[in-house]
Design an enzyme around this catalytic site. Structure first.
Site, PDB file in Angstrom:
ATOM      1  N   ARG A  39      -1.264 -10.462 -13.983  1.00 56.49           N
ATOM      2  CA  ARG A  39      -0.567  -9.603 -13.035  1.00 56.49           C
ATOM      3  C   ARG A  39       0.914  -9.946 -13.125  1.00 56.49           C
ATOM      4  O   ARG A  39       1.558  -9.592 -14.089  1.00 56.49           O
ATOM      5  CB  ARG A  39      -1.158  -9.805 -11.625  1.00 56.49           C
ATOM      6  CG  ARG A  39      -0.796  -8.721 -10.654  1.00 56.49           C
ATOM      7  CD  ARG A  39      -1.543  -8.839  -9.330  1.00 56.49           C
ATOM      8  NE  ARG A  39      -1.092  -9.953  -8.509  1.00 56.49           N
ATOM      9  CZ  ARG A  39      -1.545 -10.192  -7.276  1.00 56.49           C
ATOM     10  NH1 ARG A  39      -2.477  -9.414  -6.740  1.00 56.49           N
ATOM     11  NH2 ARG A  39      -1.081 -11.209  -6.578  1.00 56.49           N
TER      12      ARG A  39
ATOM     13  N   LYS B 268       2.076 -10.439   4.578  1.00 60.12           N
ATOM     14  CA  LYS B 268       2.275  -9.095   3.998  1.00 60.12           C
ATOM     15  C   LYS B 268       1.383  -8.057   4.675  1.00 60.12           C
ATOM     16  O   LYS B 268       0.349  -8.409   5.239  1.00 60.12           O
ATOM     17  CB  LYS B 268       1.966  -9.159   2.499  1.00 60.12           C
ATOM     18  CG  LYS B 268       0.526  -9.563   2.221  1.00 60.12           C
ATOM     19  CD  LYS B 268       0.304  -9.924   0.761  1.00 60.12           C
ATOM     20  CE  LYS B 268      -1.151 -10.271   0.527  1.00 60.12           C
ATOM     21  NZ  LYS B 268      -1.365 -10.933  -0.763  1.00 60.12           N
TER      22      LYS B 268
ATOM     23  N   MET C  97     -12.488  12.805  11.410  1.00 60.86           N
ATOM     24  CA  MET C  97     -11.201  12.118  11.346  1.00 60.86           C
ATOM     25  C   MET C  97     -10.872  11.474  12.690  1.00 60.86           C
ATOM     26  O   MET C  97     -10.321  10.373  12.745  1.00 60.86           O
ATOM     27  CB  MET C  97     -10.111  13.133  10.975  1.00 60.86           C
ATOM     28  CG  MET C  97      -8.778  12.518  10.660  1.00 60.86           C
ATOM     29  SD  MET C  97      -7.547  13.760  10.244  1.00 60.86           S
ATOM     30  CE  MET C  97      -7.983  14.172   8.574  1.00 60.86           C
TER      31      MET C  97
ATOM     32  N   TYR D 204     -20.095  17.344  11.876  1.00 60.44           N
ATOM     33  CA  TYR D 204     -19.793  18.120  10.670  1.00 60.44           C
ATOM     34  C   TYR D 204     -20.900  17.933   9.637  1.00 60.44           C
ATOM     35  O   TYR D 204     -21.412  16.826   9.446  1.00 60.44           O
ATOM     36  CB  TYR D 204     -18.496  17.610  10.044  1.00 60.44           C
ATOM     37  CG  TYR D 204     -17.235  17.985  10.792  1.00 60.44           C
ATOM     38  CD1 TYR D 204     -17.045  19.263  11.289  1.00 60.44           C
ATOM     39  CD2 TYR D 204     -16.225  17.046  10.962  1.00 60.44           C
ATOM     40  CE1 TYR D 204     -15.872  19.598  11.951  1.00 60.44           C
ATOM     41  CE2 TYR D 204     -15.049  17.367  11.608  1.00 60.44           C
ATOM     42  CZ  TYR D 204     -14.876  18.649  12.109  1.00 60.44           C
ATOM     43  OH  TYR D 204     -13.715  18.969  12.755  1.00 60.44           O
TER      44      TYR D 204
HETATM   45  C1  LIG Z   1      -1.906 -12.188  -0.512  1.00 60.68           C
HETATM   46  C2  LIG Z   1      -1.597 -13.408  -1.270  1.00 60.68           C
HETATM   47  C3  LIG Z   1      -2.019 -14.665  -0.805  1.00 60.68           C
HETATM   48  C4  LIG Z   1      -2.854 -14.867   0.439  1.00 60.68           C
HETATM   49  O1  LIG Z   1      -4.229 -14.797   0.136  1.00 60.68           O
HETATM   50  P1  LIG Z   1      -5.348 -15.131   1.238  1.00 60.68           P
HETATM   51  O2  LIG Z   1      -6.619 -15.055   0.486  1.00 60.68           O
HETATM   52  O3  LIG Z   1      -5.241 -14.080   2.292  1.00 60.68           O
HETATM   53  O4  LIG Z   1      -5.057 -16.483   1.768  1.00 60.68           O
HETATM   54  C5  LIG Z   1      -1.620 -15.788  -1.528  1.00 60.68           C
HETATM   55  N1  LIG Z   1      -0.878 -15.666  -2.647  1.00 60.68           N
HETATM   56  C6  LIG Z   1      -0.473 -14.470  -3.127  1.00 60.68           C
HETATM   57  C7  LIG Z   1       0.340 -14.419  -4.365  1.00 60.68           C
HETATM   58  C8  LIG Z   1      -0.829 -13.301  -2.464  1.00 60.68           C
HETATM   59  O5  LIG Z   1      -0.426 -12.127  -2.950  1.00 60.68           O
END
Ligand SMILES: *Cc1c(COP(=O)(O)O)cnc(C)c1O
Length: 377
Positions: free
Chosen positions: A139, A41, A315, A268
């Site tokens: 969650r 992701k 920036m 700045y």
């Molecule tokens: C992002 C995520 C992971 C991966 O976690 P890491 O600590 O980067 O290995 C695993 N499970 C879920 C549900 C996640 O959202």
């Protein structure tokens, strides 16, 4: 200039050969029957989603996992045709896209299960799904003590194939495992109830990287590793695997060198004033690229030595003091994250400077900063 450098004198460098080594080391370290989900992701935390996904598949990932349907479609467009798991909850419109593109999604309530089954029926397909059990993160997912009826309903819904059941830790990478163990117990209760009710799934999974490293009793069938093959540990205290190394560096070239006179101000907000002659360099990278917005704080590496940031960074630019590095010349390379010679600025150091965690630093480099991929031979 090296031929891999982009024209902009600031960039993110990803070492694909080391990524391959990291995957090798991870696969060797894990127990043999244990499978894994390659979590990619958010552009694999800024490293490049497709490249990381392709390597994870080469090393035997059972699924590639993302969080948005757009990310999943990008994988499909890049000819990743195998199982893709989409974390989180889906809107009705997204359910249809998931079925059309054979994306495995989660259904955590009976209503969404019915909705998905209807979509699948309409498209003449069946849909593989996972159910997330909330064991304490509060969650996504169905609360552990209400999970059995949902699991039963999903398993009995025509057109759906209950392929996996999972949970997610609130804290798996710190020394105190009390709550993680409680979550594990809750998940075990759900699995036991499933067994009593003859509900079978192919994949049970609970661990992220922290859990994989430190909670072997919770490995089950698959672990979900995101940060580990990137060579970064989720915390300072979790188990280490020898040979694993970070694959991301951030670099910039010395674009201007100037001599300060006593009394000169820098940057700045006039946050730095020279009290004696000093030599400074300007790097064309700033908080608009994801570097922390610091003032007279932090260092970069030049010729293997630490050059302190002076003034408030902007920036698009920052100034560093190179008085103690007389050999520094225009267009020399500065390292903002990573190694140079024997020196290293690691992601945890930048995270502290930014007041955040390693994940946020990795994923926080903006899109306008070019990515350079060092070849994996
Ligand atoms: C992002 C995520 C992971 C991966 O976690 P890491 O600590 O980067 O290995 C695993 N499970 C879920 C549900 C996640 O959202």
């Amino acid at each position: 200039m090296s031929k891999t450098a982009p024209s902009r004198p600031a960039w993110v460098e990803i070492d694909l050969a080391q990524m391959r080594k990291n995957f090798e080391i991870f696969v060797r370290d894990k127990p043999d029957p244990l499978g894994f989900i390659g979590v990619v992701k958010d552009e694999a935390y800024g490293h490049g989603m497709v490249k990381v996904a392709q390597t994870a598949i080469e090393f035997g990932a059972t699924y590639i996992a993302v969080v948005t349907v757009d990310e999943a479609l990008t994988l499909r467009q890049n000819r990743i045709t195998g199982p893709v798991l989409v974390f989180g909850e889906r809107t009705p419109a997204e359910l249809e896209i998931c079925v059309r593109h054979d994306l495995t999604c989660f259904v955590n309530d009976v209503e969404n299960a019915r909705r998905l089954a209807k979509v699948a029926h309409h498209l003449g397909k069946s849909a593989a799904v996972h159910v997330e059990v909330d064991t304490g993160l509060s969650r996504h997912g169905v609360r552990w003590n209400h999970a059995l009826p949902v699991l039963k309903a999903v398993a009995q819904t025509e057109g759906l194939k209950l392929e996996g059941v999972m949970s997610h830790f609130a804290m798996s990478d710190e020394l105190d495992k009390t709550f993680a163990l409680q979550q594990h117990q809750r998940f075990e209760q759900v699995l036991a109830a499933m067994q009593e009710n003859k509900l079978r799934v192919k994949y049970r999974h609970m661990c992220n990287t922290g859990g994989f490293l430190d909670l072997p009793q919770a490995h089950f069938d698959l672990v979900r590793t995101g940060i580990l093959p990137l060579g970064v540990y989720p915390s300072q205290v979790c188990r280490r695997i020898p040979g694993l190394k970070p694959i991301m560096s951030v670099k910039a070239r010395l674009a201007v060198i100037r001599e300060l006179q006593p009394g000169d101000l820098v940057g700045y907000g006039m946050r730095y004033q020279a009290t004696e002659p000093r030599r400074i360099a300007v790097l064309q990278i700033g908080y608009g690229d994801g570097y922390p917005r610091v003032r007279n704080q932090g260092t970069v590496l030049i010729h293997g030595q630490r050059a302190p940031v002076v003034g408030g960074n902007a920036m698009d630019a920052m100034m560093v003091d190179i008085t103690e590095i007389p050999q520094a010349q225009l267009w020399d390379e500065a390292v903002l994250l990573g190694r140079q010679g024997d020196a290293e600025i690691d992601v945890h150091e930048l995270a502290k400077l930014k007041g955040t965690v390693s994940y946020d630093v990795l994923a926080g480099w903006r899109g306008r900063l070019p990515r350079v991929y060092l070849p994996d031979n």
